[in-house]
Scaffold this motif. Structure first.
Motif, mmCIF file in Angstrom:
data_model
loop_
_atom_site.group_PDB
_atom_site.id
_atom_site.type_symbol
_atom_site.label_atom_id
_atom_site.label_comp_id
_atom_site.label_asym_id
_atom_site.label_seq_id
_atom_site.Cartn_x
_atom_site.Cartn_y
_atom_site.Cartn_z
ATOM 1 N N VAL A 138 0.851 -1.199 0.000
ATOM 2 C CA VAL A 138 0.000 0.000 0.000
ATOM 3 C C VAL A 138 0.883 1.244 0.000
ATOM 4 O O VAL A 138 0.672 2.193 -0.779
ATOM 5 N N GLU A 145 -5.138 4.796 -3.780
ATOM 6 C CA GLU A 145 -5.666 5.246 -2.489
ATOM 7 C C GLU A 145 -6.686 4.214 -1.979
ATOM 8 O O GLU A 145 -7.556 3.787 -2.751
ATOM 9 N N ILE A 146 -6.587 3.827 -0.722
ATOM 10 C CA ILE A 146 -7.526 2.811 -0.199
ATOM 11 C C ILE A 146 -8.929 3.409 -0.116
ATOM 12 O O ILE A 146 -9.141 4.482 0.435
ATOM 13 N N ARG A 147 -9.879 2.648 -0.675
ATOM 14 C CA ARG A 147 -11.285 3.092 -0.598
ATOM 15 C C ARG A 147 -12.113 2.154 0.254
ATOM 16 O O ARG A 147 -13.236 2.475 0.630
ATOM 17 N N ALA A 231 -13.514 6.474 2.947
ATOM 18 C CA ALA A 231 -13.312 5.028 2.772
ATOM 19 C C ALA A 231 -14.268 4.273 3.702
ATOM 20 O O ALA A 231 -14.679 4.796 4.749
ATOM 21 N N THR A 259 -9.198 -2.703 -0.873
ATOM 22 C CA THR A 259 -9.471 -2.240 -2.243
ATOM 23 C C THR A 259 -9.043 -0.787 -2.387
ATOM 24 O O THR A 259 -9.463 0.072 -1.598
ATOM 25 N N GLY A 260 -8.206 -0.536 -3.390
ATOM 26 C CA GLY A 260 -7.761 0.826 -3.654
ATOM 27 C C GLY A 260 -8.321 1.348 -4.952
ATOM 28 O O GLY A 260 -9.098 0.671 -5.631
ATOM 29 N N THR A 261 -7.905 2.565 -5.311
ATOM 30 C CA THR A 261 -8.417 3.174 -6.537
ATOM 31 C C THR A 261 -7.912 2.461 -7.786
ATOM 32 O O THR A 261 -8.496 2.573 -8.854
#
Ligand code: NAD
Length: 355
Positions: A138, A145-147, A231, A259-261
């Motif tokens: 990460v 970016e973490i969502r 998030a 889950t990220g962008t």
């Protein structure tokens, strides 16, 4: 050399001791447990002399050959033992959750500062090598970016699991002693800690906490939350009594999905292993990569966490978790309890200085 006193020689103490026995600059000098068999069997195995095995923790705290204590007792005793240890001038490593109330947490943070001792809340999951690798990925920007973060706790059964004594289960099913239920509050601390590790403290928490086995188990349950940056996260706890699992510790499988962008990371194991895939899997740019170049034994998380505290004491660096960080995770966990009680979203209560 850091001289360690272990208070509470129950189920989990075996993994804590491993960290200190392996550290070249640590030695276990004393133990305490009111149950003679626990303190004698484990004390002897760890090389602690008979006269340094105590029934009353205050006798251990009075010793000159103890620099720090590892506190591994039922939750309702955490605060008093930690406060007494701080008053005795000992550095403190206190197993999670640091206490059953935020008032006790605030008292310990203040006392540690007042006595000039180092205070660590022992949360091993953030030291679990697959979780550490996920964090590195990460931080390297692999998923953007973490969502969202999704956690799953899935206890089952296992013929190879370690034995959990009845006494270790008894206090966990008494909310007065545990502070909440065994799965969502006690074990849930680890899952809230992982979410906190990646995204910080949630700002709204909503929880449905179910019951089974005549109210002994707080599952099936579902906790969901939001973070200040938008998030989202969730924890699903499902007990599957006939699900056979591969483990040498608790009969439980843990899974995490971040889950990220632009990508997704999975941590595919914890206490137990169920999926026959790499411990960390990354998907980005249409490519799925498995990472298996790390230790995955759950005991490693204890060894790394214990080693980290000894090094923090030797080097004068902050421990993880600090008291303030442990308090945030506790506030997160308590917000889930409050939401389940009221049926409304709850806001984790921040420390007085941050309000
Ligand atoms: N990080 C993890 O993954 C993890 C896993 C298991 C337990 N834990 C934590 O470790 C702590 C201990 O859990 P456990 O499973 O080993 O429980 P346990 O019941 O097996 O052990 C607790 C021990 O404390 C002793 N004790 C009780 N009162 C005492 C007192 N006044 N002074 C000294 N000793 C006393 C008991 O006799 C017992 O041996 C808890 O905080 C629990 O949440 C963490």
């Amino acid at each position: 050399m850091i001289r360690v006193g272990i208070i509470g020689c129950g189920r989990i103490s075996d993994l804590h001791a491993q960290a200190y026995l392996e550290h070249p600059e640590a030695v276990i000098t004393a133990v305490c447990d009111p149950v003679a068999e626990n303190r004698d069997t484990r004390g002897a195995a760890w090389g602690v002399a008979g006269q340094a095995r105590h029934a009353d923790y205050r006798d251990l705290l009075a010793r000159d050959d103890v620099d720090m204590v590892e506190i591994l007792v039922p939750h309702h005793l955490h605060a008093q033992v930690a406060l007494d240890a701080m008053d005795a001038g000992k550095h403190v490593s206190l197993q999670k959750p640091m206490s059953t109330s935020l008032a006790d947490a605030d008292a310990m943070i203040a006392r540690a500062a007042g006595r000039d001792v180092v205070f660590k809340v022992f949360e091993n999951f953030v030291f679990y090598p697959p979780v550490q690798r996920a964090k590195e990925l990460v931080e390297a920007g692999e998923i953007g970016e973490i969502r969202g973060i999704r956690l799953k706790s899935n206890p089952g059964w296992s013929p190879t699991a370690w034995e959990v004594p009845a006494a270790a289960s008894a206090w966990r099913i008494d909310p007065e002693q545990c502070g909440g239920g065994p799965l969502v509050f006690d074990d849930g601390h680890h899952k809230f800690a992982i979410a906190w590790h990646f995204l910080g403290l949630a700002d709204r928490v909503h929880a449905f906490i179910g019951t089974s086995y005549d109210g002994l188990i707080d599952a099936p349950s579902l906790v969901s939350w939001t973070h200040p940056d938008g998030a989202v996260g969730s924890l699903e706890v499902v007990h599957s009594p006939e699900l056979k699992l591969d483990t040498v510790h608790y009969a439980q499988d843990d899974r995490v999905e971040i889950t990220g962008t632009k990508g997704v990371i999975w941590v595919t194991r914890g206490h137990g292993r169920m999926l026959n895939v790499a411990p960390v899997v990354l998907h980005r740019d249409g490519v799925t990569t498995g990472y298996d170049d790390m230790p995955t034994g759950w005991e490693t998380s204890f060894i790394r966490s214990g080693r980290h505290f000894v090094d923090a004491l030797l080097n004068g660096t902050p421990p993880a978790l600090t008291g303030e960080q442990g308090r945030e995770v506790l506030a997160f966990a308590l917000a889930a309890q409050e939401s389940a009680r009221t049926g409304r979203a709850a806001t984790p209560v921040r420390a007085p200085a941050e309000r």
